[in-house]
Design an enzyme around this catalytic site. Structure first.
Site, PDB file in Angstrom:
ATOM      1  N   ASP A 159       0.855  -1.166   0.000  1.00  0.00           N
ATOM      2  CA  ASP A 159       0.000   0.000   0.000  1.00  0.00           C
ATOM      3  C   ASP A 159       0.910   1.242   0.000  1.00  0.00           C
ATOM      4  O   ASP A 159       2.139   1.131   0.118  1.00  0.00           O
ATOM      5  CB  ASP A 159      -0.953  -0.027   1.213  1.00  0.00           C
ATOM      6  CG  ASP A 159      -2.207   0.782   0.945  1.00  0.00           C
ATOM      7  OD1 ASP A 159      -3.244   0.496   1.564  1.00  0.00           O
ATOM      8  OD2 ASP A 159      -2.148   1.710   0.096  1.00  0.00           O
TER       9      ASP A 159
HETATM   10  C1  GLC Z   1      -4.414   4.221  -0.244  1.00  0.00           C
HETATM   11  C2  GLC Z   1      -5.308   3.057   0.114  1.00  0.00           C
HETATM   12  C3  GLC Z   1      -5.353   1.969  -0.932  1.00  0.00           C
HETATM   13  C4  GLC Z   1      -5.202   2.580  -2.304  1.00  0.00           C
HETATM   14  C5  GLC Z   1      -3.809   3.168  -2.397  1.00  0.00           C
HETATM   15  C6  GLC Z   1      -3.556   3.843  -3.745  1.00  0.00           C
HETATM   16  O1  GLC Z   1      -3.688   4.622   0.875  1.00  0.00           O
HETATM   17  O2  GLC Z   1      -5.064   2.413   1.357  1.00  0.00           O
HETATM   18  O3  GLC Z   1      -6.595   1.275  -0.775  1.00  0.00           O
HETATM   19  O4  GLC Z   1      -5.384   1.575  -3.299  1.00  0.00           O
HETATM   20  O5  GLC Z   1      -3.542   4.097  -1.347  1.00  0.00           O
HETATM   21  O6  GLC Z   1      -4.404   4.945  -3.896  1.00  0.00           O
END
Ligand code: GLC
Length: 744
Positions: free
Chosen positions: A288
């Protein structure tokens, strides 16, 4: 029956050729990938494991970042982007990659396409309330057609996190509290996004996230720790992820949280041992956003390099945004802190995705200006969105059958700023959704009753939900010219989604007071809820006669709500998560344990509260319709079954109401005695059926051997002999039952 042996031989040849064809494709692809890896430098390999968010805009900083990233693409040290979309830009960056870099490896473009791209659908929790996986799959398919037309290859969806705590803002993105419903929705969305053939050119790589137990954040505070027994982890939080693997999901995303002391981005056991080795997942896991760097904050890595080494060795293949892999790990590879094998394995997983999408054959196949113009926000897509929205609406109360309202009504006063709000219906994670695309509730009502007088009172401000000082007078003045009040209450879109946690989930601001003001007029009153999470509704649930859970339904919000209000659609939604009476009941969920002192009225020393009943306001699986259905007790085909047997259970359903309609017939199971305490029930099957008024039907459910299993104290997934109770009904509480016995 004599089977022609030639037929058997032909079928065997057909199957073997299909397998061979798949093998041939893999062999061809694997050969290309092996050959590429053999030519790549360590920096080029680490570059394939780097994903950065594009910096939009024309500020000096953005321009500098854009220039840097284009240079890195040319150097082969950046393999994919987050947040790049649009044919023009994706084409420009892809051209640099495949025409100017040394090895000409195409890029991947990823984006959060969660519940629609430009045609925005209901938030996923609302879609789950439809209990209609086929329809939810259509939603994902439309999103894929639109997003791929904008040059996107990969969506970071479906979010399959189970949540038992509606204070957590991201409950809106998932499918609620139940593993079985959550698994059905995960499967439908993976198949919807990826289509039948991932190389078709209008398919999105799906991403099961956030692995794992992200929804168990302590206190409902996003990113907080998840601490639980392995039986709960494997029995409740993991099944939707396993369902996604079984549905062929191509990628996973790690969760920010730790599980029992080990942050997920360093969790070799759950990623390498369980996800890859036990479940056989051969795809890729991406971190993430900056989660690799965050291992230092968790306190298990002293330096960025240590964090990168931990993550890559644990099976985190791509580093999103920390830029530690590309920036810090070259020396770690030289020092063999990350072996060449681990590195090459991660790179191969990335290259396989690019190969499967056909990008080595045609890197520009997702970049087509005509497609981009033709496929976005079409009438067909809007119709699908309206269908999904209608089936997501849950009728919670309808005293005296006030609904559906007659279309002959002449005077309606709509109250509440949310009714005219074109932002809230888009919910969180709204892709390229635009407010101007939204049909508001007020618009929907006006369109449905063109000849009526539709009054409107904002009544409260947003986002504080503070009532206007003179709202009592204004409502009093509108009474003489009002046949029905429609009051819209709820949350703003920003009150759910990432990091949007609420310490109390009652209606925000002064909405309960406003409901009382309307109630005191004595006029017929319909309350519409527009919210992204379960709410604690004790203050209105008793006194308000009609309550409709409308969630955030996307661009077709107003049409779907009007379809239900005026009877063009008979509501069929069921709650995918429990609605507590008060916040203090959390965690509260249907598949709870019995304990040694289950609550009863006439014994003080039981597991309950002094100040509120122990039961929920509205239970999991609950929802009314304009019809009434009679659901029989489940009839098992036999009383005794043996280990490994499945068992067919029949349920007879009759539409005893005057409206044609749908009912979600639910089947629950209780293992009466086993070596790990059993839940009082668990959902094992459901069937959403349509019956005309007066029509009846017998439906069969098949309880599989796996439905009888659980994780024992040694984490063996097994069933044990004994009696099982089967329940059937239209929600998780009002049930009829029968029993059968499992013998060895
Ligand atoms: C965010 C979220 C994740 C998302 C990623 C990219 O922090 O936790 O669900 O896909 O970043 O945007």
């Amino acid at each position: 029956m004599k089977i022609n042996h030639k037929v058997i031989v032909f079928l065997l040849l057909l199957i073997s050729s299909a397998i061979h064809a798949q093998t041939k494709l893999n062999q061809q692809g694997e050969a290309l990938i092996d050959n590429l890896i053999s030519q790549m430098t360590v920096n080029e390999k680490l570059g394939q494991l780097a994903q950065m968010r594009w910096s939009w805009g024309d500020s000096p900083q953005a321009a500098a970042t854009q220039k840097l990233y284009k240079e890195r693409v040319k150097q082969g040290t950046l393999g994919s982007f987050l947040g790049v979309h649009g044919v023009a830009l994706t084409c420009e960056l892809q051209r640099i990659a495949v025409e100017e870099s040394r090895l000409k490896i195409p890029l991947l473009f990823a984006q959060d396409v969660i519940h629609g791209w430009r045609t925005i659908f209901p938030v996923p929790l609302a879609e789950a309330a439809s209990w209609n996986p086929d329809l939810v799959g259509q939603s994902a398919r439309v999103a894929a057609v639109e997003a791929t037309s904008a040059g996107i290859h990969w969506t970071f969806a479906p979010m399959v996190d189970i949540s038992r705590d509606p204070r957590w803002g991201r409950i809106t993105e998932g499918s609620g509290e139940d593993p079985f419903l959550g698994s059905a929705m995960a499967t439908a969305r993976v198949k919807g996004f990826q289509g039948d053939d991932i190389s078709a050119g209008n398919t999105l790589l799906a991403c099961a996230k956030h692995f794992c137990a992200y929804g168990a954040a302590e206190g409902g505070r996003d990113y907080n720790i998840a601490d639980m027994s392995l039986q709960t982890l494997f029995g409740i939080y993991l099944p939707p992820f396993k369902a996604a693997v079984d549905a062929g999901v191509e990628t996973f995303m790690g969760a920010f949280n730790e599980v029992n002391g080990v942050p997920m981005h360093a969790n070799d056991f759950l990623i390498n041992k369980v996800l890859h080795q036990q479940w056989g997942f051969s795809g890729l896991l991406i971190s993430d956003f900056t989660a690799v760097m965050e291992l230092q904050r968790h306190g298990i890595a002293a330096t960025p390099e240590d964090a990168g080494v931990l993550a890559l060795n644990a099976g985190v293949d791509i580093d999103m945004e920390s830029d530690i892999y590309a920036g810090e790990l070259a020396s770690a590879v030289t020092d063999n802190r990350v072996s060449e094998k681990v590195l090459n394995n991660a790179v191969a997983r990335v290259l396989r995705l690019k190969y499967k999408l056909g990008l080595f054959d045609d890197p520009y196949r997702y970049h087509n200006l005509e497609r981009e113009k033709e496929n976005i926000l079409t009438n067909e897509h809007r119709q699908v969105a309206r269908n999904v929205a209608r089936e997501s609406i849950v009728l919670l109360k309808n005293d005296n059958h006030l609904l559906p309202l007659s279309k002959t009504i002449k005077n309606i006063t709509v109250v509440g700023a949310l009714a005219a709000d074109n932002d809230a219906p888009l919910g969180a994670w709204r892709g390229q959704g635009r407010k101007e695309d939204v049909i508001t509730v007020l618009q929907g009502i006006k369109e449905a009753l063109p000849g009526a007088r539709i009054g409107y009172e904002a009544a409260y401000d947003l986002p504080e939900f503070k009532n206007q000082d003179d709202i009592k007078d204004r409502i009093q003045k509108s009474v003489p010219e009002t046949d029905v009040f429609i009051l819209v209450l709820g949350e703003t879109a920003r009150m759910t989604g990432e990091a949007s946690n609420r310490s109390s989930i009652e209606l925000p601001g002064e909405q309960n007071k406003l409901a009382q003001i309307l109630k005191r007029t004595g006029k017929p009153l319909v309350i519409l809820l527009m919210n992204g999470r379960p709410l604690a509704l004790s203050q209105i649930a008793h006194e308000m006669p009609v309550i409709v859970e409308c969630w955030f339904l996307g661009v077709e919000m107003g049409h779907a709500v009007a379809d239900v209000l005026f009877g063009d659609f008979n509501p069929s939604g069921k709650l995918p998560a429990t609605f507590p009476r008060v916040t203090g009941q959390i965690p509260i969920y249907y598949n709870h344990k019995n304990t040694g002192r289950p609550p009863v009225e006439d014994d003080f020393f039981r597991s309950k509260y002094l100040d509120v009943p122990w039961t929920p306001q509205f239970p999991f699986g609950y929802g009314l319709g304009y019809s009434s259905f009679d659901i029989s007790a489940p009839v098992p085909e036999k009383q005794v079954i043996h280990s490994g047997d499945k068992i067919v259970v029949s349920v007879h359903v009759k539409n005893t109401g005057k409206y044609d309609g749908q009912e979600v017939v639910q089947l629950y199971l209780r293992d009466e005695v086993r070596s790990i305490t059993p839940p009082v029930k668990q959902l094992v099957a459901f069937n959403k059926i349509f019956l005309k008024s007066g029509e009846s039907r017998s439906i069969q459910f098949v309880i599989q051997p796996d439905n009888l299993k659980f994780y024992d104290s040694n984490l063996n997934y097994k069933s044990e002999p004994g009696w099982f109770t089967i329940y059937s009904g239209a929600d998780s509480e009002n049930l009829k039952s029968s029993r059968f016995q499992l013998v060895n």
